[in-house]
Write an enzyme that holds these catalytic residues in place. Structure first.
Site, mmCIF file in Angstrom:
data_model
loop_
_atom_site.group_PDB
_atom_site.id
_atom_site.type_symbol
_atom_site.label_atom_id
_atom_site.label_comp_id
_atom_site.label_asym_id
_atom_site.label_seq_id
_atom_site.Cartn_x
_atom_site.Cartn_y
_atom_site.Cartn_z
ATOM 1 N N ASP A 297 -10.718 -42.698 -5.972
ATOM 2 C CA ASP A 297 -10.751 -42.376 -7.389
ATOM 3 C C ASP A 297 -11.936 -43.117 -7.994
ATOM 4 O OD1 ASP A 297 -9.857 -41.563 -9.998
ATOM 5 O OD2 ASP A 297 -7.819 -41.555 -9.208
ATOM 6 N N ASP B 195 -12.703 -39.486 -12.358
ATOM 7 C CA ASP B 195 -11.896 -39.579 -13.562
ATOM 8 C C ASP B 195 -12.686 -39.150 -14.805
ATOM 9 O OD1 ASP B 195 -9.230 -40.705 -14.426
ATOM 10 O OD2 ASP B 195 -10.518 -41.878 -15.747
ATOM 11 N N GLU C 106 -12.445 -34.580 -12.503
ATOM 12 C CA GLU C 106 -11.381 -34.371 -13.479
ATOM 13 C C GLU C 106 -12.075 -34.038 -14.786
ATOM 14 O OE1 GLU C 106 -7.531 -36.504 -15.545
ATOM 15 O OE2 GLU C 106 -9.492 -37.432 -15.534
ATOM 16 N N HIS D 6 -0.352 -37.748 -11.356
ATOM 17 C CA HIS D 6 0.264 -38.958 -11.907
ATOM 18 C C HIS D 6 0.295 -38.966 -13.435
ATOM 19 C CE1 HIS D 6 -3.980 -39.473 -12.152
ATOM 20 N NE2 HIS D 6 -3.841 -40.533 -12.909
ATOM 21 N N ASP D 7 -0.313 -37.974 -14.066
ATOM 22 C CA ASP D 7 -0.314 -37.886 -15.533
ATOM 23 C C ASP D 7 0.627 -36.796 -16.041
ATOM 24 O OD1 ASP D 7 -2.356 -39.806 -15.731
ATOM 25 O OD2 ASP D 7 -3.937 -38.274 -15.665
#
Ligand code: TEU
Ligand code: CA
Length: 549
Positions: A98, A194, A249, A321-322
Site C-alpha cells: 500500500d 492510496d 485508489e 477495509h473502508d
C-alpha cells in the site's frame, strides 16, 4: 487487447491488524500472515495486497505513515517482512504494498522539519497557507490546521495527523520515487496507491460548494491539474523498470478519467479502483442504511464494463477495509440466506471483466458486526461521524445509528474468524477490536472441512478464471437492465460465450433462457437446478453460469 499476468490474477487484500496475531498482544502481525500463506495458496489467489505495515502512530490504522522504510513495531520487524516476502514467493504468491503518499503522518520527519520555520529545507514539502478556506476534511472538521510554530495553516484532507504532501515540489516527488525504488529492489510486486487521484491540487484554493461525497474540496483536489503528469513521471522513473501490478485508489474518478489513469497506452497505472457502486448518496454524507436499487447497481457496473473495454482495465470489488461486509450490504446476512447470497454475489462479480479483489473474510461470508454503542467503534471516521452528526444534535441517535451499523468501516475490521475457539482463533490475548460473536458458526476451520462452503465456492470461481480466458478477456453485454431482481449478463470471446444469471432477491424469480444458451454447460451454481430448461424458476439468491461454444 494485450494479455498480461495482472489481468489474469486474483488479488486478496489483507488488513494486517485484523488478520492473524502470532504473539498474543491482540494485534495481527507479519508472522501471523506468514503462518497463513498456505491457507491463501489453497484458496488459489495470486497476489496479496497488504494494507499499510509501515511505522505509524496509528491515527488512521497505518494510513498515517511516519517512516516509509520501517515496519510498524506492533506488526514485527523488517526481518519478519523479508521472511514473509520470501515465504510468499516460494509459494508463487506476489505481494503488493500500500503506497500512501498523498499525505504522511504529522510525526514523519519531513513534517517535523517542515513545521519548524519557513527557512527549513522541508518547508515546502507540505501545503501551507496564511489563511484557510471552507474545505472540510474527510474525517470531519476543517481541512486546515493552524500550526503554532510555523504560524500558518497546513492542509489535511484526512485527519489533522495526516498532512497532505506538496506534490508540486519536485523534491517531494523524487523522495517518493526513491522510496518506491527501494521497495521494488527488495522484490515486492506492486503498489496499491492510496487516494492517488487527490495528489494534485489546483493552485488557487477557493471556497467550495460542499456537495458530493468529497465536500468542498472535491473539484479542486480530485483528478487535479497535474495528476497525470506526475503519474507518467512516476511510471517513467520507477514503475516501468519493474514488472509490477499497480492499482490506483481513485475516489471521484469518471470513466473518462479512468481511461487516462489506466489506459492501455497511457503509461500510468495498470488499473484503478472506482467507487461509484459503493458510494452512497444518503442524507448524511456516506452514511445510509439503504440498499441501492438493483437497476442502478447494474447500470453502474455495465457502464464501467462497457466503457473501459479494450481501452483500460477494470478492477472488481464489492468491499475493502473502508466498506461494510458484502453479504450484509448487497446480500442477506440472515443465517437462512447468508451462504447462498454470499456465493451469488461472488458469482456476479467474478464473472465480469477485470482483476477481482477479495477482502479478507469475504471468502468466508463474514458479516457486519452487531455494534451496540458508539464506544464499540475504533475507526477514526466512525468516531468523528458520530460526533459530527449526533453529538452536535443534527440527527437523533435513533435515526443515525442504523446508518452507522450498515456503513461503518469497522464492520470490515473485526478479526478473521479462523476457528470456533475463543476469539475465533485470531489471538490468545485480548483483540484490539471485538471478534464478531458469530465466529462459532462462521469460521475458516469449519469452511475448510465443508465442500459446500463459501470458501470452496470462491476457490472454484478462482479456478474457473484460470481455466477460461473467456472469463478474463471476453466482452461484456448486459441483459434485462431494468429487471429489479435479476442481474444477467453475457461474455463473448471469439466463438465462446458465457451467461451469468444472479437472483438478488429473497423471492423466487422466473427466468426465460436465451435460446442460444439452451443446453449450455453449467460451470458453477450455488444451488441445484436443471439449467437445461427453457423456463426456469430461480430460488432466492440463486446464481448460475452457463458456457457455450
Ligand atoms: O481511503 C480513501 C477515501 O477516500 C476514504 O475517504 C474512503 O472513501 C472512506 O474511508 C470511505 O468511508 C483511503 C484508505 O483506504 C482509507 O483507509 C484511509 O483512511 C484514507 O485513504 C486516508 O489514507
Ligand atoms: Ca501481534
Amino acid at each position: 487487447m494485450e494479455r498480461n499476468w495482472w489481468k489474469e490474477a486474483v488479488v486478496y487484500q489483507i488488513y494486517p491488524r485484523s488478520f492473524m496475531d502470532s504473539n498474543g498482544d491482540g494485534i495481527g502481525d507479519l508472522k501471523g500472515i506468514t503462518s497463513k500463506l498456505d491457507y491463501l495458496k489453497e484458496l488459489g489467489i495470486d497476489v496479496i495486497w497488504l494494507s499499510p505495515v509501515y511505522q505509524s502512530p496509528n491515527d488512521d490504522n497505518g494510513y498515517d505513515i511516519s517512516d516509509y522504510q520501517a515496519i510498524m513495531e506492533e506488526f514485527g520487524t523488517m526481518e519478519d517482512f523479508d521472511e514473509m516476502l520470501e515465504q510468499a514467493h516460494k509459494r508463487g504468491l506476489k505481494i503488493v504494498m500500500d503506497l500512501v503518499v498523498n499525505h504522511t503522518s504529522d510525526e514523519h520527519r519531513w513534517f517535523v522539519e517542515s513545521r519548524k520555520s519557513e527557512e527549513n529545507p522541508y518547508h515546502d514539502y507540505y501545503i501551507w497557507r496564511e489563511e484557510k478556506n471552507n474545505w472540510g476534511s474527510c474525517f470531519g472538521g476543517s481541512a486546515w490546521q493552524y500550526d503554532e510554530s510555523r504560524k500558518m495553516y497546513y492542509l489535511h484532507l484526512f485527519s489533522k495527523k495526516q498532512p497532505d504532501l506538496n506534490w508540486d515540489n519536485p523534491k517531494v516527488r523524487q523522495e517518493v520515487y526513491d522510496m518506491m525504488t527501494w521497495w521494488c529492489e527488495k522484490g515486492i510486486d506492486g503498489f496499491r496507491m492510496d487516494v492517488i487521484s487527490m495528489i494534485s491540487k489546483t493552485e488557487e484554493m477557493p471556497d467550495g460548494a460542499g456537495d458530493g461525497e468529497y465536500g468542498e474540496f472535491g473539484p479542486y483536489c480530485m483528478n487535479g491539474p497535474n495528476v497525470h503528469k506526475y503519474l507518467k513521471e512516476m511510471n517513467e522513473k520507477v514503475l516501468s523498470k519493474y514488472d509490477l501490478l499497480t492499482v490506483g485508489e481513485t475516489p471521484g474518478v469518471t470513466a473518462e478519467q479512468a481511461k487516462l489513469y489506466a489506459g492501455e497506452d497511457e503509461h500510468e497505472l495498470n488499473m484503478v479502483f472506482q467507487f461509484e457502486h459503493v458510494e452512497s448518496q444518503g442524507k448524511y454524507g456516506k452514511w445510509t442504511d439503504k440498499k441501492r436499487p438493483l437497476p442502478e447497481l447494474k447500470a453502474i457496473f455495465s457502464k464501467w464494463q462497457t466503457e473501459l473495454y479494450g481501452k483500460a482495465w477494470n478492477s472488481l470489488f464489492l468491499d475493502n477495509h473502508d466498506q461494510p461486509r458484502v453479504v450484509s450490504r448487497f446480500g442477506n446476512d440472515d443465517p437462512k440466506y447468508r451462504e447462498v447470497s454470499a456465493k451469488m454475489l461472488a458469482t456476479c462479480l467474478h464473472m465480469m471483466q477485470g482483476t477481482p479483489y477479495i477482502y479478507q473474510g469475504e471468502e468466508l461470508g463474514m458479516t457486519n458486526y452487531p455494534f451496540e454503542s458508539p464506544a464499540d467503534f475504533r475507526d477514526i471516521e466512525s468516531i468523528h461521524a458520530y460526533q459530527e452528526w449526533c453529538e452536535s444534535g443534527k440527527v437523533s441517535h435513533d435515526t443515525f445509528w442504523p446508518c452507522m451499523l450498515f456503513t461503518s468501516r469497522d464492520n470490515a475490521r473485526t478479526p478473521i474468524q479462523w476457528d470456533d475457539t475463543e476469539n475465533g482463533g485470531f489471538t490468545t490475548g485480548t483483540p484490539w477490536i471485538s471478534v464478531n460473536p458469530n465466529y462459532k458458526e462462521i469460521n475458516a476451520k469449519q469452511e475448510l472441512a465443508d465442500p459446500d462452503s463459501v470458501f470452496h465456492y470462491y476457490q472454484k470461481l478462482i479456478a474457473l478464471r484460470k481455466q477460461y480466458p473467456l472469463i478474463v478477456y471476453g466482452k461484456y453485454e448486459a441483459l434485462l437492465p431494468e429487471d429489479e431482481n435479476l442481474f444477467v449478463y453475457t461474455r463473448t470471446l471469439d466463438r465462446e460465450k458465457l451467461l451469468t444469471v444472479c437472483n438478488f432477491s429473497d423471492q423466487e424469480q422466473r427466468f426465460r433462457m436465451p435460446s442460444e444458451f439452451v443446453g449450455g454447460e453449467c460451470l458453477i451454481s450455488n444451488l441445484s437446478n436443471d439449467y437445461r430448461q427453457e423456463e426456469l424458476v430461480l430460488k432466492p439468491y440463486e446464481a448460475f453460469v452457463l458456457h457455450i461454444g
